[in-house]
Motif scaffolding. Structure first.
Motif, PDB file in Angstrom:
ATOM      1  N   LEU A   1      39.039  43.987  54.272  1.00 21.09           N
ATOM      2  CA  LEU A   1      39.523  42.624  54.496  1.00 21.09           C
ATOM      3  C   LEU A   1      38.943  41.657  53.461  1.00 21.09           C
ATOM      4  CD1 LEU A   1      39.441  42.303  58.391  1.00 21.09           C
ATOM      5  CD2 LEU A   1      41.464  42.202  56.927  1.00 21.09           C
ATOM      6  N   ASP A   2      37.641  41.794  53.189  1.00 24.66           N
ATOM      7  CA  ASP A   2      37.003  40.946  52.171  1.00 24.66           C
ATOM      8  C   ASP A   2      37.622  41.191  50.799  1.00 24.66           C
ATOM      9  OD1 ASP A   2      35.330  39.823  54.031  1.00 24.66           O
ATOM     10  OD2 ASP A   2      33.634  41.154  53.599  1.00 24.66           O
ATOM     11  N   PHE A   3      37.916  42.464  50.519  1.00 21.62           N
ATOM     12  CA  PHE A   3      38.508  42.836  49.233  1.00 21.62           C
ATOM     13  C   PHE A   3      39.876  42.160  49.059  1.00 21.62           C
ATOM     14  CE2 PHE A   3      40.534  45.346  45.982  1.00 21.62           C
ATOM     15  CZ  PHE A   3      39.513  45.834  45.194  1.00 21.62           C
ATOM     16  N   PHE A   4      40.733  42.267  50.080  1.00 20.08           N
ATOM     17  CA  PHE A   4      42.075  41.679  49.980  1.00 20.08           C
ATOM     18  C   PHE A   4      42.031  40.161  49.930  1.00 20.08           C
ATOM     19  CE2 PHE A   4      43.926  45.775  50.585  1.00 20.08           C
ATOM     20  CZ  PHE A   4      45.226  45.651  50.113  1.00 20.08           C
ATOM     21  N   LYS A   5      41.066  39.576  50.612  1.00 18.95           N
ATOM     22  CA  LYS A   5      40.921  38.125  50.562  1.00 18.95           C
ATOM     23  C   LYS A   5      40.557  37.679  49.143  1.00 18.95           C
ATOM     24  CE  LYS A   5      38.847  34.374  53.244  1.00 18.95           C
ATOM     25  NZ  LYS A   5      37.905  34.036  54.346  1.00 18.95           N
ATOM     26  N   ALA A   6      39.606  38.399  48.523  1.00 16.20           N
ATOM     27  CA  ALA A   6      39.201  38.072  47.154  1.00 16.20           C
ATOM     28  C   ALA A   6      40.324  38.354  46.155  1.00 16.20           C
ATOM     29  CB  ALA A   6      37.955  38.883  46.782  1.00 16.20           C
ATOM     30  N   TRP A   7      41.111  39.401  46.419  1.00 15.70           N
ATOM     31  CA  TRP A   7      42.217  39.785  45.530  1.00 15.70           C
ATOM     32  C   TRP A   7      43.216  38.633  45.367  1.00 15.70           C
ATOM     33  CZ3 TRP A   7      44.931  45.212  46.194  1.00 15.70           C
ATOM     34  CH2 TRP A   7      45.748  45.465  45.083  1.00 15.70           C
ATOM     35  N   GLN A   8      43.365  37.842  46.397  1.00 11.08           N
ATOM     36  CA  GLN A   8      44.311  36.723  46.351  1.00 11.08           C
ATOM     37  C   GLN A   8      43.720  35.480  45.686  1.00 11.08           C
ATOM     38  OE1 GLN A   8      46.336  36.262  50.340  1.00 11.08           O
ATOM     39  NE2 GLN A   8      45.120  38.092  50.820  1.00 11.08           N
ATOM     40  N   ASP A   9      42.419  35.524  45.369  1.00  9.87           N
ATOM     41  CA  ASP A   9      41.718  34.373  44.794  1.00  9.87           C
ATOM     42  C   ASP A   9      41.580  34.552  43.276  1.00  9.87           C
ATOM     43  OD1 ASP A   9      40.113  32.256  44.154  1.00  9.87           O
ATOM     44  OD2 ASP A   9      38.450  32.810  45.475  1.00  9.87           O
ATOM     45  N   GLU A  10      42.633  34.246  42.543  1.00 12.33           N
ATOM     46  CA  GLU A  10      42.652  34.474  41.091  1.00 12.33           C
ATOM     47  C   GLU A  10      41.639  33.607  40.342  1.00 12.33           C
ATOM     48  OE1 GLU A  10      46.550  34.029  39.516  1.00 12.33           O
ATOM     49  OE2 GLU A  10      47.404  35.679  40.672  1.00 12.33           O
ATOM     50  N   LYS A  11      41.290  32.477  40.928  1.00 11.62           N
ATOM     51  CA  LYS A  11      40.367  31.559  40.254  1.00 11.62           C
ATOM     52  C   LYS A  11      38.950  32.142  40.183  1.00 11.62           C
ATOM     53  CE  LYS A  11      38.495  26.860  40.491  1.00 11.62           C
ATOM     54  NZ  LYS A  11      38.423  25.602  41.272  1.00 11.62           N
ATOM     55  N   ASN A  12      38.533  32.798  41.240  1.00 15.22           N
ATOM     56  CA  ASN A  12      37.138  33.231  41.346  1.00 15.22           C
ATOM     57  C   ASN A  12      36.909  34.729  41.181  1.00 15.22           C
ATOM     58  OD1 ASN A  12      35.931  30.612  41.906  1.00 15.22           O
ATOM     59  ND2 ASN A  12      37.051  30.711  43.846  1.00 15.22           N
ATOM     60  N   TYR A  13      38.008  35.503  41.059  1.00 13.81           N
ATOM     61  CA  TYR A  13      37.848  36.961  40.943  1.00 13.81           C
ATOM     62  C   TYR A  13      38.782  37.532  39.875  1.00 13.81           C
ATOM     63  CZ  TYR A  13      35.035  36.873  45.176  1.00 13.81           C
ATOM     64  OH  TYR A  13      34.048  36.615  46.079  1.00 13.81           O
ATOM     65  N   ILE A  14      38.307  38.587  39.224  1.00 16.42           N
ATOM     66  CA  ILE A  14      39.119  39.345  38.267  1.00 16.42           C
ATOM     67  C   ILE A  14      39.450  40.681  38.930  1.00 16.42           C
ATOM     68  CG2 ILE A  14      39.249  40.307  35.937  1.00 16.42           C
ATOM     69  CD1 ILE A  14      36.782  38.560  35.240  1.00 16.42           C
ATOM     70  N   VAL A  15      40.709  41.070  38.866  1.00 19.07           N
ATOM     71  CA  VAL A  15      41.137  42.347  39.448  1.00 19.07           C
ATOM     72  C   VAL A  15      41.774  43.194  38.355  1.00 19.07           C
ATOM     73  CG1 VAL A  15      42.563  43.458  41.208  1.00 19.07           C
ATOM     74  CG2 VAL A  15      41.566  41.219  41.665  1.00 19.07           C
ATOM     75  N   TRP A  16      41.450  44.475  38.349  1.00 18.08           N
ATOM     76  CA  TRP A  16      42.066  45.384  37.386  1.00 18.08           C
ATOM     77  C   TRP A  16      42.120  46.786  37.990  1.00 18.08           C
ATOM     78  CZ3 TRP A  16      36.998  43.910  37.165  1.00 18.08           C
ATOM     79  CH2 TRP A  16      36.042  44.915  37.020  1.00 18.08           C
ATOM     80  N   ALA A  17      42.811  47.687  37.309  1.00 16.39           N
ATOM     81  CA  ALA A  17      42.896  49.080  37.758  1.00 16.39           C
ATOM     82  C   ALA A  17      42.378  49.998  36.663  1.00 16.39           C
ATOM     83  CB  ALA A  17      44.335  49.441  38.121  1.00 16.39           C
ATOM     84  N   GLU A  18      41.840  51.124  37.076  1.00 17.58           N
ATOM     85  CA  GLU A  18      41.440  52.190  36.154  1.00 17.58           C
ATOM     86  C   GLU A  18      41.999  53.500  36.681  1.00 17.58           C
ATOM     87  OE1 GLU A  18      37.257  52.266  35.286  1.00 17.58           O
ATOM     88  OE2 GLU A  18      37.169  50.099  34.984  1.00 17.58           O
ATOM     89  N   GLU A  19      42.051  54.502  35.820  1.00 19.91           N
ATOM     90  CA  GLU A  19      42.602  55.820  36.150  1.00 19.91           C
ATOM     91  C   GLU A  19      44.128  55.754  36.228  1.00 19.91           C
ATOM     92  OE1 GLU A  19      40.773  58.601  36.417  1.00 19.91           O
ATOM     93  OE2 GLU A  19      38.847  57.580  36.321  1.00 19.91           O
ATOM     94  N   ALA A  20      44.768  56.578  35.442  1.00 21.06           N
ATOM     95  CA  ALA A  20      46.233  56.564  35.388  1.00 21.06           C
ATOM     96  C   ALA A  20      46.871  57.322  36.555  1.00 21.06           C
ATOM     97  CB  ALA A  20      46.711  57.139  34.066  1.00 21.06           C
ATOM     98  N   LYS A  21      46.318  58.498  36.947  1.00 17.45           N
ATOM     99  CA  LYS A  21      46.970  59.335  37.962  1.00 17.45           C
ATOM    100  C   LYS A  21      46.744  58.813  39.382  1.00 17.45           C
ATOM    101  CE  LYS A  21      46.991  63.614  35.272  1.00 17.45           C
ATOM    102  NZ  LYS A  21      46.483  65.004  35.175  1.00 17.45           N
ATOM    103  N   ASN A  22      45.479  58.554  39.727  1.00 16.41           N
ATOM    104  CA  ASN A  22      45.139  58.025  41.049  1.00 16.41           C
ATOM    105  C   ASN A  22      44.387  56.718  40.856  1.00 16.41           C
ATOM    106  OD1 ASN A  22      46.041  60.360  42.715  1.00 16.41           O
ATOM    107  ND2 ASN A  22      44.476  61.420  41.511  1.00 16.41           N
TER     108      ASN A  22
END
Length: 610
Positions: free
Chosen positions: A310-331
């Motif tokens: 829940l904390d993760f998804f809340k922060a995910w929506q906060d573009e001002k205060n958090y950076i989100v990215w992905a790693e790993e191509a397959k999974n």
């Protein structure tokens, strides 16, 4: 003596470790206060342990010294016994069992080939004092006893920056730290890596499997499912599938774009419609509430993983205060960290002393902390100050301590104007690289900014049937195996990227020719993009300082002692005479090698005379 923080760049070979170890040992001896030295590599930790032993003998002062490596470096005797209680395993690995069973705590203690997948079976995976204190092997467990000693020692602790960051974070959160409360002085060596280490500490991760399994476990634990939740449960898993399909598509596109530019792509920008994120968060929150109600009635334990999600998804929506990215191509693994890592560093090292329960001050040092050659030390250390919010008014910025090595006599730098087309860079550069390698007949390290370039150049050089062996960094061999092979075959050529830019030390003629294949500008990725977005002049304030610090690290691979000699070539026309790049002179001034030429004939003559 003034109890101020200090930052100092000290060049290769100046005796940086001795310069802080001698006064540290005296400080510890006379005041009986514990001190910490934090590095970013195990190699330097082990080297420092040897240096301290040497200095202790000279000073005839013998403090307690604790080498605090991470838990995964040590054996868990409980898991070891359980693994070999299986007769099949005992029969298959009998020699390994006999060797380890005689004693020891880490792989280097055993003169055997220990496969990594096997070591994973019985190394320490996690540590909990409350549980481990009841383990039958606690008295012979090195890591358990180490953790106990870290809390009460009055000696010298050598650890990594990750462990130091964890200790400071715990204490800031008013929790029990890893180290003694009496800690009074910290040295952060290899401090150019501190920002990345602290960022890693504040980075959270999430996988599709983790998300789906946690939601299912919580949902199934609910005794009486509310009608609205029952109606929407299929929709939330559909939304999760949709999110990861979008991520998969975005990753594939970014990999394709990177390949066109001959770049590596490790961190992928992801852009998920806000309504999808909100839907998942809304249903997950409803599941959590219903789960909590059920648990309270049965007297069970609330699923803490659900709170983390829940904390993760809340922060995910906060573009001002958090950076989100992905790693790993397959999974794909989704990562999230705060944008203000510099503020976090400031809080940990320079924040409110009462709140942090701290009374320590810190020395930050490295061979590459300055991004400018300037007598104005605020400008010279400007990138470090910016990244750490270093409090210059209450601290000391030291003048740079330059390396004592005879760079002007022993080294020369080659640059070129000839590589003019970015799209045909490899085609135009191969003949030049071959000519530079021929000057020394191998004996060269080629550093790349991307695996794509490294693989392409390796293939082209291989096709030329050169008179010397080509050794390429790969996923199978360890860094040390490749370096050993390179040293044994003196005329060989080692091609590397990533970790090969720093931390390796190859002395002697085996590495007397260093080639930098393109200036190491950081690649566009979410963290760099965020730093650029926050700056007034991204090129001058972020990209050029990042590049100069990494270039200095790379160039530092050539001269490792007072007798080392050789040549450095930078294959990048942005430093050429015809270039109008605004940063060109800053680069030249920042490098320790001042002799330079764009003539291969002159380079050959210089090398022959060494």
């Amino acid at each position: 003596s003034q109890k101020k923080n200090l930052v100092v760049e000290a060049g290769v070979g100046i005796g940086k470790s001795f310069a802080y170890l001698v006064p540290l040992i005296y400080y510890n001896y006379y005041l009986q206060k514990p001190v910490v030295i934090a590095t970013s590599t195990i190699t330097l930790q082990e080297q420092l342990q040897g240096d301290i032993r040497y200095i202790m003998e000279k000073l005839q002062i013998f403090p307690e010294v604790l080498l605090a490596k991470g838990m995964t470096n040590f054996i868990c005797r409980y898991h070891f016994k359980r693994f070999f209680d299986d007769r099949t395993n005992l029969k298959q690995y009998e020699k390994i069992y006999e060797c380890i069973n005689q004693g020891g705590k880490e792989p280097s203690d055993w003169n055997i080939e220990l496969p990594l997948d096997l070591w994973q079976k019985f190394r320490i995976k996690n540590y909990n004092y409350r549980e481990c204190k009841y383990c039958e092997y606690r008295d012979v467990c090195h890591y358990h006893n180490l953790r106990l000693n870290l809390k009460k020692t009055k000696g010298i602790i050598i650890c990594n920056q990750d462990m130091l960051t964890t200790d400071l974070r715990l204490k800031r959160e008013m929790k029990d730290g890893l180290f003694t409360e009496e800690l009074s002085l910290i040295v952060v060596d290899e401090a150019h890596n501190l920002e990345d280490k602290v960022r890693s500490s504040y980075t959270d991760m999430l996988t599709r499997k983790q998300l789906v399994n946690t939601l299912k476990r919580c949902y199934l634990s609910i005794k009486k499912i509310p009608p609205n939740l029952a109606k929407n449960i299929d929709g939330v898993f559909s939304d999760i599938d949709k999110i990861f399909r979008i991520i998969d598509k975005q990753i594939k596109y970014q990999i394709q774009q990177a390949q066109k530019q001959h770049q590596d792509a490790d961190r992928f920008k992801i852009n998920i419609p806000i309504d999808l994120l909100q839907n998942v968060y809304k249903i997950a929150e409803a599941i959590m509430i219903a789960h909590a109600v059920s648990i309270r009635k049965t007297g069970g334990k609330i699923n803490s993983d659900m709170e983390i999600i829940l904390d993760f998804f809340k922060a995910w929506q906060d573009e001002k205060n958090y950076i989100v990215w992905a790693e790993e191509a397959k999974n794909p693994i989704i990562y999230l960290c705060p944008t203000n890592v510099n503020e976090k560093i400031n809080e940990l090292f320079f924040g409110d002393r009462v709140k942090l329960r701290k009374n320590f001050h810190t020395i930050f040092t490295s061979a590459t902390l300055t991004n400018l050659a300037s007598e104005d030390l605020t400008k010279a250390y400007s990138y470090f100050i910016q990244n750490t919010m270093f409090p210059i008014n209450d601290s000391i910025l030291s003048e740079v301590k330059y390396s004592p090595f005879a760079y002007d006599k022993h080294a020369k730098l080659f640059y070129t104007d000839d590589i003019t087309s970015p799209s045909k860079f490899i085609d135009e550069s191969i003949d030049l690289v071959k000519k530079i390698l021929d000057i020394s007949q191998g004996k060269a390290l080629i550093l790349f900014t991307s695996k794509a370039d490294m693989n392409a150049v390796y293939t082209r050089l291989k096709a030329l049937n050169l008179n010397y062996t080509l050794i390429k960094q790969n996923e199978i061999s360890s860094q040390q195996q490749l370096i050993d092979k390179f040293k044994q075959d003196v005329n060989s050529v080692l091609l590397g990227t990533g970790v090969f830019w720093e931390g390796i030390s190859i002395e002697g003629i085996a590495l007397s020719n260093l080639i930098i294949y393109k200036l190491p500008f950081p690649l566009p990725e979410p963290i760099i993009n965020e730093k650029c977005k926050r700056s007034k002049n991204p090129l001058e304030e972020v990209l050029v300082p990042e590049m100069i610090i990494k270039l200095k690290q790379g160039v530092g691979r050539l001269i490792r002692n007072k007798t080392d000699k050789g040549i450095v070539s930078i294959i990048d026309s942005r430093l050429g005479d015809k270039s109008k790049a605004s940063y060109k002179e800053k680069v030249w001034q920042a490098l320790p090698i001042k002799q330079r030429t764009n003539s291969l004939k002159e380079l050959q003559s210089f090398y022959d005379n060494l």
